[in-house]
Motif scaffolding. Structure first.
Motif: not given
Lengths: 63, 136
Positions: A1-22
């Protein structure tokens, strides 16, 4: 399944670690979901949707 | 990589069970000469390391149930499935070899160590297919 997670994360200037923490998951999980190696469960998909304030179908797309 | 709480508890339990296992092996080895007659006492002493093996399996099971990260849990379960496939496959195949040929007997004791080795193989399979080995 495709997803827009990387784009949404980049829009908020979050690293993968930031998103993982949230999301209270590991950075490995975020990376696996972003790269399409792993499709999250429905509860986790809802948590992701809630975090971004979007419906699930705006984040996860049919192949 | 920092350990999550489930990993820390797993590691702690494994240390305790490992120390217990080694102590039980030494105890059995010092009290029972090889090939001792099977009396209730000798069987009870010889089974002590086996109880520690149950401890290892319990610790692994607890780890699976305490891992809240679903992706990491998937990786760990896949490792266990590969390990189970390998242990069952090797034990059954060798058993058939023992029936039809004069290969040396494989003591049943080795099934669990083979399974543990299989966890390593499972981590390699995860690394090849998911890019992540796992977390334990």
């Amino acid at each position: 399944m495709k997803n827009r997670l990387k784009v949404l994360r980049a829009e908020r200037d979050w690293s993968q670690g930031d998103l993982a923490e949230r999301l209270e998951v590991s950075r490995q999980s975020v990376n696996a979901i972003e790269t399409g190696k792993y499709d999250p469960s429905l509860p986790l998909a809802f948590r992701i949707a809630d975090l971004f304030g979007l419906p699930i179908e705006d984040i996860f797309l049919k192949d | 990589m920092t350990m999550n709480p489930a990993q820390r508890r797993y590691l702690g339990r494994m240390v305790v069970v490992s120390v217990t296992y080694v102590a039980a092996i030494f105890l059995a080895g010092s009290l029972l000469p090889k090939g001792s007659p099977a009396t209730p006492l000798s069987v009870a002493i010889a089974l002590l390391p086996g109880l520690a093996v149950f401890g290892f399996i319990w610790a692994i099971g607890r780890y699976f149930s305490e891992l809240t990260d679903e992706y990491l849990r998937l990786l760990e379960i896949r490792k266990a499935l590969v390990a189970t496939a390998l242990a069952l496959g090797v034990a059954s195949s060798w058993g058939i070899l023992e029936i039809y040929t004069d290969v040396p007997r494989l003591p049943v004791f080795w099934v669990f160590p083979i399974w543990c080795f299989g966890l390593g193989v499972g981590a390699a399979v995860n690394k090849l297919t998911f890019g992540d080995g796992g977390c334990a």
